[in-house]
Design a protein around this motif. Structure first.
Motif, short mmCIF file in Angstrom:
data_model
loop_
_atom_site.label_atom_id
_atom_site.label_comp_id
_atom_site.label_asym_id
_atom_site.label_seq_id
_atom_site.Cartn_x
_atom_site.Cartn_y
_atom_site.Cartn_z
N ILE A 98 -24.17 -26.25 -0.27
CA ILE A 98 -24.87 -25.71 0.89
C ILE A 98 -26.00 -26.66 1.29
CG2 ILE A 98 -26.45 -23.85 1.61
CD1 ILE A 98 -24.51 -21.94 0.08
N ALA A 99 -26.63 -27.25 0.26
CA ALA A 99 -27.73 -28.17 0.53
C ALA A 99 -27.27 -29.29 1.46
CB ALA A 99 -28.25 -28.75 -0.78
N GLY A 100 -28.08 -29.59 2.45
CA GLY A 100 -27.81 -30.72 3.34
C GLY A 100 -26.90 -30.40 4.51
N LEU A 101 -26.27 -29.24 4.49
CA LEU A 101 -25.39 -28.90 5.62
C LEU A 101 -26.23 -28.44 6.82
CD1 LEU A 101 -22.56 -26.83 3.86
CD2 LEU A 101 -22.50 -29.24 4.56
N THR A 102 -25.70 -28.68 8.01
CA THR A 102 -26.34 -28.18 9.22
C THR A 102 -25.60 -26.93 9.68
OG1 THR A 102 -27.03 -30.39 9.88
CG2 THR A 102 -26.93 -28.73 11.61
#
Lengths: 318, 449
Positions: A163-167
Motif C-alpha cells: 500500500i505504501a507509495g501507491l497513489t
C-alpha cells in the motif's frame, strides 16, 4: 491457520472497533494479516470455525443495509457465533426510544458483540460507552466505516502487494462519505498518497487538512493514479442541490474509459457498492478486468471475520 | 478485422464570410486596453485586425478596400453585458434580429443576452438554439448567458459545466436574485470549478416588497411605494460573504447606490474576485427624471438619488465599477402605457448606450479611454472574449465614432421593436458612424458608401 481457535501472536489492544482513527499501522497490518487467513478459510469447502462458538453477535442497524449486514452475518456464522439481525426502522425511532435506550435493552440480553450502523455521526461511539460488550462500527453517518476501509486495503494489498507509495484517488461524494474518511485515515497510516476528487459542492470544508491532495477535476486528479476508488452518489444529491444533474455529473465526474486512461495502465477500479451505473461509473468500466469490485465484497467477509476474531480476545473467559 | 471506414463530414462554412483585405484610414485610433490614442489607420484580414499604426493613416496597402474614417475615432465595438431580448417567447418585444440591428446602430458589436425568455435558457439545447438563431438572423455577435438556476427559480443549480461547453459565457439568475443563500453558496461553489462567472441581480425581494421606485422624498411626493437602497446593499453584502467563502468569480449585474459602491470597494480591497456593472441610465439619470410618472424610466434597480448617481460616476472613474451596460429591456406599449406602479420595469438602450455614456465625457466627468474601457476591454476580460481591444489578431469588431455631432432621439427611428427609451426626445451628442463585425460593415449612418 491463525483465524482458527489457536491463539495468534497478534494482539489487538482495543475492546471496540469504532473507527480507523486511533489504530496504529501495526494494528491495521495485523488485522489485514488475519483477514488474509480468513480469505483462505472462506475458499475451502468447509468454511466453518468455532472460535466464536457460544458467542452472541447482534447486528443492530438503524439504517438499511443489505451487503454490510449480510457480510457481518456471514462472518459471524463462519466463526461459529449465534448471529441475530435487528433492523431498527424509522418507526421505532419515532416511538421515542433513544439510541441509548435501545442499546441498554439489547445489552440486557447479554450479547458478546454488537455490530452497529447508525445514520448519525458519533452515535456508535455513544452507544459503546453504555454497553458491556464489544462494539463494531458498521458505519456512523458521514463519519467512519472502518471495516470498509480495511477491506479496501486488503483488496489493494493483495493485488498490488503493498500500500505504501501507491497513489489512491478517491472520487465523488467525499462530503457525505464515511467510506472516504476511513480510507483517507487508513491509507495515510500505511503510507499511500491519497487524492480526493470531487466538485467543490461535494468536498468537505478544509478537505486538504484531512490528509489528501484535493482536485476538482478528474483529468488532474486521476493522472498517474494506481487505485481509483469511486464513491456512490446518493440520488437525492443529484438534482440541483449538490450537483446539477446525473448527466452533468457523469460527464465531469463519472468514471468512463476516457477518464480511466489518465490513470496508470494497471490501475485498479474500486467501488464500495452499491453502484449507480451511468452516474458515477460507466457500466463497461465497472465490468472491466481492472475492476476489483466483486473482489471487494469477498474481502469484506474476510475482514469482518478478522475483526470479530481480534475483538474476541477481549471477551470474558477468553 | 478491418476498421470500419466512416466518411468524414465536410465542414460547411456557415454565416457570412469574414471581412478580408479592408483598410480603415484617416482615423483617430483609440485602444481602451493599451491607452493608445493616435492618428493612423488599421487593416483587416480574414475578419481579424492585421496591422495598425500611424503609417496607415494616409495610405492603404495595395489590394485593400479602403474606408476613410474622416478623422473620427476608430475603436473596438462595444460589448453589452446586459441585454434582454424577447427570443424565444416574447418575439413581439424583440427578436435576436431586431436587437442585433439596434446594437449595430449603437456600435454594440457583441450582445450578451439574458436567459429571461420563455422557455428560460437553462438547458444546453436552448443555448444552442440562441446561438443558431443568432448565427442565422443577427448581424452582430450574440453570446447567451445561461440561467444559474433551473427556470430562474433560485432553487436548483443548472448544468453549469455542460452549458459552458455549449457556449454560455456566464451564468445569472436573470432579473431576479437568488434569495436562498444556501442555493447561492452551492452555485458559486460549483461554478468555481469551471471558472464560470456568476452575474447576479442584487435585490432582496422581501425588502423591496411591492416598491416601484427608489424609496425617498420623490416616492413620498408621488405617493408610490419605494424600494430602499438597503434592498440592494443587503443582497450585495451577503454575496460578498459568499464570494469570500467560496472563492468564486462574482459579478454584480448592476449597482445603483453609494453604499453598494462602498461594499464593492471593500471586497476588492480584500482581494475577492468580484466585479460590478452599472447601467448607463443610472450614470446619467436620477429619480427626479421620472417627473410626471414617466414609465419609460421605470427600471430595476430603480433610478436613485442624485447623490447616488454622482457616487456611481465617481466609482466608474476610480475603476471600482467595472462595466457599463445598456440594460436593454424591450417592453411594448401594452405593459408600459399604464399607471406607473402597474407598468413593467425596463428600458431599451442598445442604440443610446454610447451617446448617453458620452454625456459623462462631454460633461468632463471622465476621460474617453476609461469610459470606453468599461464597455469594451473590461467586459471582454470578464467574459473571456478576445474582442474589445485594438490588437493584432483580435476580431475586427470595430466602430467609427463621431464624438461631437448633436442629435435628438426619435423613438420612431429606433431599430428596436419596442420603443421604451428613457432618452425619448433627448438631445445627445456623438454617435456611431459605422459598425464593423468580423471585418464586415454592418451599419453606416446615412449610407455613406
Amino acid at each position: 491457520m491463525s483465524i482458527a481457535a489457536a491463539p495468534t501472536s497478534f494482539f489487538f489492544p482495543h475492546r471496540h472497533l469504532l473507527g480507523i482513527e486511533g489504530l496504529t499501522p501495526a494494528e491495521i497490518e495485523g488485522l489485514l494479516d488475519l483477514a488474509d487467513d480468513a480469505v483462505e478459510l472462506s475458499r475451502q469447502v468447509s468454511k466453518k470455525q468455532d472460535s466464536l462458538r457460544g458467542r452472541t453477535q447482534i447486528n443492530l442497524f438503524f439504517e438499511a443495509s443489505t451487503r454490510t449486514q449480510s457480510s457481518f452475518e456471514l462472518a459471524g456464522k463462519r466463526l461459529g457465533a449465534d448471529v441475530m439481525n435487528m433492523s431498527v426502522g424509522s418507526s421505532s425511532i419515532k416511538k421515542g426510544e433513544t439510541v441509548i435506550d435501545t442499546a441498554m435493552t439489547l445489552n440486557a440480553m447479554r450479547p458478546d458483540i454488537l455490530v452497529v450502523r447508525h445514520f448519525a455521526a458519533g452515535a456508535v461511539e455513544l452507544l459503546s460507552q453504555k454497553v458491556s460488550c464489544s462494539v463494531i462500527n458498521a458505519g456512523d453517518g458521514s463519519h467512519e466505516h472502518p471495516t470498509q476501509a480495511l477491506l479496501d486495503a486488503l483488496t489493494i494489498r493483495r493485488n498490488k502487494g503493498r500500500i505504501a507509495g501507491l497513489t489512491v484517488a478517491i472520487c465523488g461524494d467525499v462530503l457525505h462519505s464515511r467510506v472516504a474518511r476511513s480510507n483517507i485515515i487508513l491509507l495515510n497510516a500505511l503510507g499511500a498518497r491519497v487524492r480526493i476528487i470531487a466538485p467543490s459542492t461535494l468536498l468537505p470544508p478544509f478537505a486538504e487538512r484531512l490528509g489528501a491532495e484535493v482536485f476538482t477535476s478528474m483529468e488532474d486528479g486521476l493522472d498517474g493514479a494506481d487505485i481509483i476508488m469511486m464513491l456512490r452518489l446518493q440520488l437525492e444529491r443529484m438534482s440541483g442541490s449538490f450537483v446539477p444533474s446525473v448527466r452533468e455529473y457523469f460527464r465531469f465526474f463519472g468514471l468512463d474509459h476516457d477518464k480511466l486512461k489518465l490513470a496508470k495502465p494497471d490501475a485498479l477500479v474500486m467501488h464500495p457498492g452499491p453502484m449507480n451505473r451511468g452516474v458515477e461509473i460507466d457500466s463497461a468500466v465497472a465490468d472491466d478486468n481492472r475492476s476489483v469490485i466483486s473482489e471487494q465484497v469477498e474481502m469484506g467477509v474476510a475482514v469482518r471475520m478478522a475483526v470479530l476474531q481480534a475483538l474476541a480476545q477481549h471477551l470474558p473467559n477468553q | 478485422m478491418t476498421k470500419p471506414h466512416l466518411a468524414k463530414r465536410k465542414k460547411k462554412k456557415i454565416g457570412s464570410k469574414p471581412g478580408d483585405k479592408i483598410a480603415l484610414i484617416n482615423a483617430r485610433l483609440l485602444d481602451p486596453e493599451s491607452g493608445l490614442d493616435e492618428e493612423g489607420g488599421l487593416t483587416i484580414k480574414k475578419g481579424k485586425i492585421a496591422e495598425m499604426g500611424p503609417d496607415l493613416r494616409r495610405n492603404a496597402p495595395d489590394g485593400f478596400e479602403v474606408i476613410d474614417c474622416g478623422g473620427h475615432i476608430l475603436c473596438p465595438g462595444l460589448i453589452d453585458m446586459l441585454v434582454y431580448t424577447g427570443e424565444p417567447g416574447f418575439e413581439h418585444r424583440e427578436t435576436l434580429a431586431t436587437a442585433s440591428r439596434a446594437a449595430a446602430v449603437g456600435g454594440v458589436t457583441t450582445i450578451i443576452c439574458m436567459p429571461d425568455t420563455d422557455p428560460v435558457i437553462d438547458d444546453m439545447a436552448l443555448v444552442d438554439f440562441v446561438e443558431r438563431r443568432a448565427r442565422d438572423t443577427a448581424i452582430v455577435n450574440v453570446h447567451p448567458m445561461a440561467a444559474a438556476t433551473r427556470g430562474l427559480e433560485g432553487k436548483e443549480m443548472t448544468e453549469i459545466g455542460l452549458l459552458q461547453e455549449a457556449g454560455a459565457v456566464a451564468f445569472t439568475n436573470g432579473a431576479s436574485s437568488v434569495a436562498n443563500a444556501r442555493v447561492m453558496r452551492r452555485t458559486l461553489d460549483y461554478a468555481k470549478d469551471f471558472d464560470a462567472l456568476i452575474v447576479h441581480s442584487i435585490e432582496d425581494p422581501e425588502l423591496a416588497g411591492s416598491g416601484v421606485m427608489n424609496e425617498g422624498e420623490v416616492s413620498s411626493r408621488l405617493g408610490m411605494p419605494g424600494i430602499p437602497s438597503s434592498a440592494e446593499v443587503i443582497m450585495l453584502q451577503r454575496d460578498m460573504e459568499l464570494a469570500e467563502l467560496t472563492g468564486a468569480r462574482y459579478h454584480a449585474a448592476q449597482i445603483s447606490t453609494a453604499s453598494s459602491l462602498r461594499v464593492i470597494r471593500r471586497a476588492k480591497g480584500q482581494g475577492l474576485r468580484v466585479s460590478c456593472g452599472i447601467s448607463v441610465n443610472h450614470l446619467t439619470l436620477n429619480e427626479n427624471d421620472i417627473g410626471p410618472y414617466r414609465t419609460f424610466l421605470k427600471v430595476r434597480p430603480p433610478l436613485r438619488r442624485e447623490e447616488d448617481r454622482l457616487a456611481m460616476v465617481e466609482g466608474l472613474v476610480s475603476g471600482d465599477i467595472d462595466v457599463i451596460v445598456s440594460g436593454h429591456n424591450p417592453k411594448d406599449a401594452d405593459v408600459k402605457r399604464r399607471p406607473f406602479a402597474e407598468a413593467e420595469d425596463g428600458a431599451i438602450g442598445l442604440e443610446t448606450l454610447l451617446p448617453a455614456a458620452l454625456r459623462l465625457f462631454h460633461g468632463g466627468d471622465i476621460e474617453l479611454g476609461p469610459l470606453l474601457r468599461a464597455m469594451t476591454t473590461k467586459p471582454a476580460d470578464l467574459l473571456g472574449l478576445p474582442a474589445g481591444r485594438l490588437r493584432k489578431g483580435a476580431p475586427a469588431d470595430l466602430i467609427v465614432v463621431d464624438l461631437e455631432t448633436p442629435w435628438v432621439v426619435d423613438p420612431e427611428l429606433l431599430q428596436s421593436k419596442s420603443k421604451n427609451t428613457p432618452f425619448d426626445e433627448s438631445q445627445l451628442q456623438g454617435r456611431v458612424l459605422r459598425t464593423l463585425v468580423n471585418g464586415n460593415t454592418v451599419y453606416t449612418l446615412n449610407d455613406q458608401d
